[in-house]
Motif scaffolding. Sequence first.
Motif, short mmCIF file in Angstrom:
data_model
loop_
_atom_site.label_atom_id
_atom_site.label_comp_id
_atom_site.label_asym_id
_atom_site.label_seq_id
_atom_site.Cartn_x
_atom_site.Cartn_y
_atom_site.Cartn_z
N VAL A 184 -1.67 11.80 6.06
CA VAL A 184 -0.43 11.39 5.40
C VAL A 184 -0.56 11.61 3.89
CG1 VAL A 184 1.28 9.56 5.24
CG2 VAL A 184 -0.32 9.58 7.17
N ILE A 242 -5.01 -11.10 5.42
CA ILE A 242 -4.64 -11.31 6.84
C ILE A 242 -5.49 -12.40 7.49
CG2 ILE A 242 -3.50 -9.12 7.46
CD1 ILE A 242 -6.17 -8.00 8.32
N TYR A 272 -14.71 3.48 11.81
CA TYR A 272 -13.27 3.40 11.50
C TYR A 272 -12.46 3.85 12.72
CZ TYR A 272 -8.78 4.84 9.44
OH TYR A 272 -7.44 5.04 9.17
N SER A 321 -5.76 -5.57 -2.39
CA SER A 321 -7.12 -5.02 -2.59
C SER A 321 -7.02 -3.56 -2.99
CB SER A 321 -7.97 -5.21 -1.34
OG SER A 321 -7.33 -4.67 -0.21
N THR A 322 -6.16 -2.78 -2.35
CA THR A 322 -5.90 -1.41 -2.80
C THR A 322 -4.41 -1.23 -3.12
OG1 THR A 322 -5.56 -0.64 -0.53
CG2 THR A 322 -7.78 -0.38 -1.44
N GLY A 323 -3.57 -2.11 -2.61
CA GLY A 323 -2.14 -2.01 -2.86
C GLY A 323 -1.78 -2.56 -4.24
N GLN A 331 -12.37 -6.56 9.13
CA GLN A 331 -11.02 -6.27 8.62
C GLN A 331 -10.12 -5.72 9.73
OE1 GLN A 331 -9.98 -7.14 5.72
NE2 GLN A 331 -11.99 -7.69 4.92
N SER A 383 -0.83 1.04 12.90
CA SER A 383 -1.21 2.32 12.27
C SER A 383 -2.57 2.76 12.78
CB SER A 383 -1.28 2.14 10.74
OG SER A 383 -2.07 1.00 10.41
N ASP A 433 0.19 -8.79 1.72
CA ASP A 433 -0.81 -7.87 1.19
C ASP A 433 -1.76 -8.64 0.27
OD1 ASP A 433 -2.05 -5.61 -0.33
OD2 ASP A 433 -0.56 -4.43 0.77
N ASN A 434 -3.05 -8.35 0.37
CA ASN A 434 -4.01 -9.02 -0.54
C ASN A 434 -4.22 -8.21 -1.82
OD1 ASN A 434 -5.63 -6.91 0.20
ND2 ASN A 434 -7.25 -8.15 1.13
N LEU A 494 -0.27 -2.57 9.01
CA LEU A 494 -0.89 -1.46 8.28
C LEU A 494 -2.13 -1.91 7.51
CD1 LEU A 494 2.37 -0.03 6.60
CD2 LEU A 494 1.32 0.79 8.71
N GLY A 496 0.84 -1.21 0.00
CA GLY A 496 0.00 0.00 0.00
C GLY A 496 0.86 1.25 0.00
N PHE A 497 0.21 2.36 0.19
CA PHE A 497 0.87 3.68 0.12
C PHE A 497 1.96 3.83 1.20
CE2 PHE A 497 -0.10 8.01 2.06
CZ PHE A 497 0.98 8.64 1.45
N ILE A 498 1.55 3.80 2.46
CA ILE A 498 2.52 4.01 3.55
C ILE A 498 3.49 2.83 3.61
CG2 ILE A 498 2.79 4.24 6.06
CD1 ILE A 498 0.04 5.72 6.05
N LYS A 535 -10.01 1.53 15.23
CA LYS A 535 -8.61 1.89 15.53
C LYS A 535 -8.39 1.96 17.06
CE LYS A 535 -6.84 2.51 11.38
NZ LYS A 535 -5.85 1.54 10.88
#
Length: 306
Positions: A172, A52, A142, A34-36, A91, A114, A31-32, A72, A10-12, A146
């Motif tokens: 970020v 995960i 969300y 999905s967005t990465g 998730q 994170s 990583d799956n 993350l 992913g991004f970070i 966290k």
Amino acid sequence: MKILVTGGAGFIGSHLVRQLMDAGDEAISLDNLSTGLRENLPKEARLEVMDIHDDRVEDLFRREHFDGVVHLAGQTLVSSSIEDPKNDMFQNIDGTVRILECCRKYGVPRVIFSSSAAVYGDVEEKDLPITEDHSAEPLSFYGLTKLTVEKYLALYHRIFGIHYMALRFANVYGERQGDGGEGGVISIFAKRLAEGKDITIFGDGKQTRDFVYAGDIARGIRKALTTENCDTCCNLSTETETSLNDLTATFSTITGTPVTPKYGPAREGDIYRSSLSNRKAKDLLDWKPEVPLEEGLKRTYEYFRK
Ligand SMILES: NC(=O)c1ccc[n+]([C@@H]2O[C@H](COP(=O)([O-])OP(=O)(O)OC[C@H]3O[C@@H](n4cnc5c(N)ncnc54)[C@H](O)[C@@H]3O)[C@@H](O)[C@H]2O)c1
């Protein structure tokens, strides 16, 4: 050190994996996608494509003997958490507890998580910049997941002795940030400007955010992996408020052309001002942000131009 980075593509994650590799550490991404994206990582980086929740995650822990885990991976959108709280919980809580169980079973000494400014909820302007001892009353599921994970980490430490650090990131930005969904306002603006399109500010543009460069966040995570001052939560931020109008002016400087945004109606539920204190990060991690906004914006804009 051998470090597992969940969400590494992913991004970070992609900023962190680069820094770990440059420092001579072994970084394994889980990583799956999905967005990465695979392409977010350097070619030589090791990536395990799995969710995960996958049973194969346990085999990975059994085989690899990690010195630390940076967690993350997860559902990252406030709006999706409101639309589908069950998936957000699955998730972000169920997924995290699975990772923590693997850490417990296979003796991983430390987990870095994170977390987010979203744990604080509505904060009065007099309380800015927000310190970690401010009450945490999230306004979204969300933010709640966290905060819940932070509490799981504290108990895993207390009961099983696993060290942890819950890092509460401000807004970020940087290269490789997705512009889909709610992607940061900076990646949305940078991408549109790089494509020669116009940008829209919702509200009067005087609303502020605390924009912190992803490379600085990655450096903070690396410090958290080794500090003795762990087992707590800590903001990672610039402690500086930047308005969206200021942001637009900086983009004008970078692109060399005046950027004139359109203005739309303010979005309901958007907070007006935001800034997190970074005093605790300075004290505990000896960390402060190093990349000035203009430099970070330049790197982000150049990334989208290419
Ligand atoms: N970007 C920000 O401003 C910000 C602020 C506060 C907190 N965070 C947190 O930082 C973390 C990383 O965020 P990001 O901005 O890099 O987002 P991102 O979407 O780029 O990264 C998340 C990564 O996790 C992966 N992933 C998602 N669900 C997974 C699953 N079930 N199994 C395996 N992999 C999965 C995705 O494919 C992606 O690569 C997230 O936990 C996010 O909530 C981000």
